[in-house]
Design a protein around this motif. Structure first.
Motif, PDB file in Angstrom:
ATOM      1  N   TYR A 237       0.665  -1.194  -0.042  1.00 26.75           N
ATOM      2  CA  TYR A 237      -0.091   0.018   0.186  1.00 26.75           C
ATOM      3  C   TYR A 237       0.929   1.215  -0.088  1.00 26.75           C
ATOM      4  O   TYR A 237       0.228   2.482  -0.237  1.00 26.75           O
ATOM      5  N   GLY A 238       2.064   1.251   0.121  1.00 31.72           N
ATOM      6  CA  GLY A 238       3.034   2.434   0.023  1.00 31.72           C
ATOM      7  C   GLY A 238       3.439   2.916   1.280  1.00 31.72           C
ATOM      8  O   GLY A 238       3.331   2.144   2.486  1.00 31.72           O
TER       9      GLY A 238
ATOM     10  N   TYR B 161      -2.660   4.211  -3.651  1.00 33.00           N
ATOM     11  CA  TYR B 161      -1.116   3.996  -3.540  1.00 33.00           C
ATOM     12  C   TYR B 161      -0.099   5.143  -3.198  1.00 33.00           C
ATOM     13  O   TYR B 161      -0.432   6.026  -4.137  1.00 33.00           O
ATOM     14  N   THR B 162       0.277   5.085  -2.491  1.00 31.65           N
ATOM     15  CA  THR B 162       1.445   6.293  -2.232  1.00 31.65           C
ATOM     16  C   THR B 162       3.056   5.914  -2.444  1.00 31.65           C
ATOM     17  O   THR B 162       3.448   5.048  -1.874  1.00 31.65           O
ATOM     18  N   GLU B 163       3.585   6.425  -3.375  1.00 26.92           N
ATOM     19  CA  GLU B 163       4.834   6.200  -3.813  1.00 26.92           C
ATOM     20  C   GLU B 163       5.889   6.981  -3.043  1.00 26.92           C
ATOM     21  O   GLU B 163       5.735   8.270  -3.186  1.00 26.92           O
TER      22      GLU B 163
ATOM     23  N   THR C  77       1.630  11.433  -3.241  1.00 29.91           N
ATOM     24  CA  THR C  77       2.243  11.654  -1.806  1.00 29.91           C
ATOM     25  C   THR C  77       0.935  11.253  -0.795  1.00 29.91           C
ATOM     26  O   THR C  77       1.274  10.962   0.305  1.00 29.91           O
ATOM     27  N   LEU C  78      -0.113  11.269  -1.342  1.00 29.41           N
ATOM     28  CA  LEU C  78      -1.435  11.331  -0.458  1.00 29.41           C
ATOM     29  C   LEU C  78      -2.194  10.424  -1.317  1.00 29.41           C
ATOM     30  O   LEU C  78      -2.448  10.596  -2.669  1.00 29.41           O
ATOM     31  N   PRO C  79      -3.014   9.482  -0.522  1.00 31.21           N
ATOM     32  CA  PRO C  79      -3.770   8.812  -1.376  1.00 31.21           C
ATOM     33  C   PRO C  79      -4.861   9.547  -1.978  1.00 31.21           C
ATOM     34  O   PRO C  79      -5.364  10.497  -1.173  1.00 31.21           O
TER      35      PRO C  79
ATOM     36  N   HIS D 115      -5.360  10.745   6.030  1.00 30.34           N
ATOM     37  CA  HIS D 115      -5.166  10.129   4.722  1.00 30.34           C
ATOM     38  C   HIS D 115      -4.856   8.666   4.966  1.00 30.34           C
ATOM     39  O   HIS D 115      -5.431   7.825   4.440  1.00 30.34           O
TER      40      HIS D 115
ATOM     41  N   LEU E  92       3.278   5.978   3.033  1.00 32.20           N
ATOM     42  CA  LEU E  92       2.443   6.606   4.216  1.00 32.20           C
ATOM     43  C   LEU E  92       1.805   5.822   5.099  1.00 32.20           C
ATOM     44  O   LEU E  92       2.069   6.126   6.485  1.00 32.20           O
TER      45      LEU E  92
END
Lengths: 647, 283
Positions: A19-20, B84-86, B135-137, A54, A22
């Protein structure tokens, strides 16, 4: 689940992988600090409230958090749900399992639901409707252009029909789910199998919070809010357990609703009305039960061969329809009186015979000798020893799929150890001769397989009544856990090590000299082996002073084997191996970053063969190979973890 | 002279010359007391490069391969989702050992003018093809079962959790769930044996390909990247396409990751959004 540092790190890395960054940062903080509010998280992670909101919303959507709001408090407390985070790493296994049992289309739906997290039935139906429409459009377009790509897609008549009937030729190129009716059927099937459950109000409460709420509610009913006296305490415990069970059954309300109007004709319209407002998510507990069945089948295959294992698998499938979780919760599944306990599930031979595929040749796998010969000897052997238990024949139980309670009580009395003798009953075989000769033959063969399983030392099966079979999962899994621990020890320190461990397990705590006399080993070898195993945490020592003044030289040193400690040690090493794999993967990714960023580009994606240079292609192939190896390793290690911890 | 040999040559040798490893071992382990067949302790230094027998795992079985394929495709689909946040690329020393939470946190905030790679930071044509990093969903286009979420997160789920949302047009589209189209991972074309990675019929692959063709019809849409993979699936909808284009424009001006403003707007934005233009915090 005991959350150790390596486990916490593995969960964090898994979330990062899927999910990344963050959410994984927030998750790491939650695991580190325990339950926190947004403000506390902000202080800890250095992120601002917007980022946290978020991240938390994302985690909640994927059911990776618990949250709790105390009455009157303005702050929500968030807590990590480690079970679900860990199970993310098992997604591949779960999807493969769903495909195997319910078909590729069901797998597709399951994948979408895992991907979405909490899914409203209506939204899911809309999404699929959308896709079906789109595919129809594309098909029409394709037809108009007469397949300009020549990539083997066969165009065929659809014309926007809600349910296109696939012709045999085109079925291969058809979408998995071609109509909403199909989708509804699949959702129904998955809900019925409990692989999907409804989400309800208390789904997000952590077990501790739930227990605390229920306890305080029940305490209020007692005078003065205090539970006094032994009888009242027992009653109180029972009430709490009952309330917890009631709460648990709420997640099955979706299933109940479906069962009420579960006629196949109605299924198509099932989700049109109020039912489409239901929210569902994946039920990992039941998934684990299914995965456990597969694992047990694998063990049976190792022990007895394929045919027997297939028989066993069908039996487990029948059994596990009524099993919702692998391990009972000590508080929730506490019953004050034994009579209230739910009866253990039982499968009869006839039931099993009905579900077994006719294509399965039961005569295979019973040895190289003539099948007749074996059945005769087995029947004769048992006929000599008619055990007491075999005479109670409850006709009703035979007929009734859910065996009656009296019968089960009797069945429980049969200890697994006596099963070997109490199995085959000559009279029963002759009793069964009602159908055709071939059927009887098949039945006898099936019984042979079942008896083989029930005679095993591991206790795969218990012949619990006339023609009735059940599996005692707790002792069986304990036996298999022990076997896994032994196998791990053997792979780590060799055969002598396992031998010593077995001795210590049988004898308890032993002094060096005593071990020497039992093990018949040279002292030097033995000491070396024991020291090695001590290093790995497989055996422990205890120092017992000979006198009041503890002198090291004079003390006894007792060696012993502690199963729990060894198990925890192995789990710890397993988590670390998995973490290491993920870290190596990350490093590899960094190394080949330029290639990997290249294949993500929209003009390269899908046409890597044309657009990439040769050197990049080679690098990419190498990376993909290594990635497969690393993730494959994680899956393997997880197999071990599952047996040791979850099943 | 006897050296480097067996331990346990008797107890009387505890002189200062022998206060070495063997001597300690002699006294502390019980078997060493026995002079006759005590454990052999090798006093030699170990080899610089000892032979290391690395166990090799057996190759994956067919079933395991399948499970792995499913996991990889699942992961790929998750990475394709708007949630998804990369992470931005890290500098090398972010892997160094960190002491305390503050140092760990500082790893994640090292994007500034000083750390920009001058070789890649310049806008080039091929950048258009690169995947947008989030950077934010992005919750704005997905439906949620809000009744199960804490009330403090509701605005976030609506896509309204943005301090600049009032002044600028909100980026909320129709809330719709979409089924991911990704069916392969890695370079499916590079597979020698040529079977589908996930064992599904090749229909969906064709679908993916056709998707690209449909996008080619409108060149702009194609160049805008893969923004319309999720959410907006009906291309018939003209308004949606317009909104998409507008969004695209907005994205340019209101980048989620605007490194230059990092230091200017260091404060977290608890509620206050005035004061600075385009004042969105950078994370």
């Amino acid at each position: 689940m005991l959350v150790t540092a390596p486990l916490a790190e593995f969960c964090t890395l898994t979330i990062d992988e899927i999910y990344g960054e963050l959410p994984s940062r927030i998750y790491a903080s939650l695991l580190m600090r325990g339950r926190s509010t947004i403000q506390q998280l902000a202080g800890d992670t250095g992120m601002n409230a917007r980022q946290l909101r978020h991240g938390l919303a994302l985690l909640l959507q994927h059911n990776l958090l618990h949250y709790h709001l105390d009455a009157g408090s303005p702050h929500y407390f968030y807590e990590a749900n480690v079970e679900h985070a860990y199970n993310l790493a098992r997604t591949g296994k779960i999807l493969q399992m769903v495909e195997e049992t319910h078909g590729a289309a069901a797998k597709d739906v399951m994948q979408t639901i895992i991907l979405t997290g909490l899914t409203r039935v209506g939204d899911l139906v809309d999404a699929y409707q959308n896709r079906i429409d789109r595919m129809n459009r594309i098909k029409e377009k394709l037809k108009a252009e007469e397949d300009p790509f020549g990539n083997g897609v066969e165009s065929h008549e659809v014309n926007g029909e809600p349910k296109p009937k696939p012709t045999p030729q085109s079925s291969k190129s058809d979408p998995l789910i071609s109509s909403i009716a199909d989708l509804n059927k699949i959702i129904y099937k998955l809900v019925e199998a409990e692989l999907l459950i409804g989400v309800h109000k208390t789904s997000f409460e952590s077990p501790e919070d739930l227990l605390a709420t229920i306890e305080s509610d029940i305490q209020k009913t007692y005078p003065g809010g205090e539970v006094k006296g032994n009888k009242a305490k027992a009653e109180y415990k029972d009430k709490v357990a009952e309330a917890l069970r009631k709460n648990r059954s709420e997640s099955r309300s979706l299933k109940r609703k479906l069962e009420q109007n579960g006629l196949s004709a109605k299924r198509r319209k099932l989700f049109d009305g109020a039912a489409s407002a239901n929210v569902m998510c994946i039920n990992y507990e039941k998934c684990l039960v299914e995965l456990r069945n597969r694992r047990l089948m694998h063990y049976a295959e190792e022990a007895f061969g394929q045919t027997t294992s297939w028989v066993y698998a069908s039996l487990l499938n029948l059994l596990s329809k009524d099993i919702s979780r692998c391990r009972d919760d000590p508080i929730t599944d506490h019953y004050e009186k034994d009579e209230e306990k739910p009866a253990p599930v039982v499968v009869t031979t006839s039931q099993l015979l009905d579900v077994l595929k006719t294509s399965l040749d039961l005569s295979v796998g019973l040895g190289q000798v003539d099948a007749d010969k074996i059945s005769v000897t087995a029947a004769e052997k048992i006929a000599e020893l008619p055990p007491r238990k075999k005479f109670f024949i409850d006709v009703q139980a035979e007929a009734d799929a859910n065996a009656s309670s009296d019968d089960d009580d009797e069945g429980e009395d049969v200890k697994p150890a006596t099963n070997g003798v109490n199995g085959v009953n000559g009279t029963h075989v002759t009793n069964g001769v009602n159908g055709t000769a071939k059927r009887v033959d098949r039945r006898t063969q099936l019984r042979q397989h079942l008896l083989l399983l029930s005679e095993s030392t591991q206790g795969f099966l218990r012949h619990c009544g006339a023609e009735e079979w059940t599996v005692d999962f707790v002792p069986l899994m304990a036996a298999l856990r022990q076997a896994e621990i032994d196998a791990t020890i053997e792979n780590t320190v060799g055969r002598e090590g396992v031998r010593l461990v077995r001795m210590l397990r049988a004898k308890g705590k032993l002094d060096e000299k005593a071990i020497m006399s039992v093990a018949l080993m040279r002292k030097a070898d033995m000491s070396k082996k024991l020291a090695e195993m001590h290093k790995y945490g497989f055996v422990q020592t205890q120092e017992v002073p000979r006198e009041a003044k503890a002198d090291v030289k004079k003390s006894f040193f007792l060696w012993y084997f502690d199963g729990t400690m060894a198990l925890e040690r192995i789990l710890d090493v397993s988590y670390k191996t998995m973490i290491h794999s993920l870290q190596v993967l990350d490093t590899l990714r960094e190394k080949d970053q330029h290639v990997l960023s290249l294949i993500k580009r929209s003009d390269v994606k899908g046409q890597e063969d044309d657009k990439l240079r040769k050197i990049h292609k080679e690098k990419l192939t190498q990376f993909l190979k290594l990635e497969r190896m690393l993730l494959g390793q994680i899956q393997r290690v997880d197999d071990l973890v599952a047996v040791l911890r979850d099943y | 002279m006897f050296r480097g040999g067996r331990g346990g040559r008797g107890r009387g040798r505890g002189g200062p010359m022998m206060g070495n490893r063997r001597e300690i071992a002699q006294n502390s382990v019980p078997w060493a007391i026995d002079p006759k067949d005590g454990i052999f302790i090798d006093g030699k230094p170990s080899d610089t490069y000892p032979v290391w027998n690395v166990p090799k795992p057996p190759t994956l079985t067919k079933k395991e391969e399948k499970q792995l394929d499913y996991f990889l495709i699942f992961r790929e689909q998750a990475h394709d989702s708007p949630l998804y946040t990369e992470p931005p690329p890290r500098s090398k020393d972010s892997r160094k050992r960190a002491y305390g939470q503050a140092q760990i946190n500082s790893r994640y905030a090292d994007e500034s003018k000083a750390t920009i790679d001058p070789f890649t930071a310049i806008e080039t044509y091929s950048k258009r093809f690169e995947r947008k990093k989030r950077t934010l969903p992005d919750f704005s286009n997905l439906p949620f079962a809000k009744e199960f979420f804490p009330t403090e997160l509701h605005a976030t789920l609506d896509g309204l959790d943005d301090p600049s949302a009032d002044r600028k047009r909100r980026r909320t589209g129709p809330k719709k769930l979409a089924v991911s189209n990704i069916t392969s991972y890695g370079a499916g074309d590079l597979d020698e044996d040529g079977d589908e990675v996930n064992g599904e019929p090749d229909f969906r692959k064709a679908l993916e390909l056709l998707d690209n063709v449909e996008k080619l019809d409108g060149e702009d849409a194609f160049l805008s990247g893969e923004e319309d993979e999720w959410g907006n699936e009906d291309e018939d909808n003209e308004d949606a396409a317009d909104a998409e284009a507008a969004d695209q424009y907005e994205d340019e001006s209101e980048d989620d990751y605007n490194a230059e403003q990092y230091f200017e707007n260091d404060d977290d934005d608890y509620g206050d959004d005035g004061g600075d233009d385009g004042g969105e915090g950078v994370f």
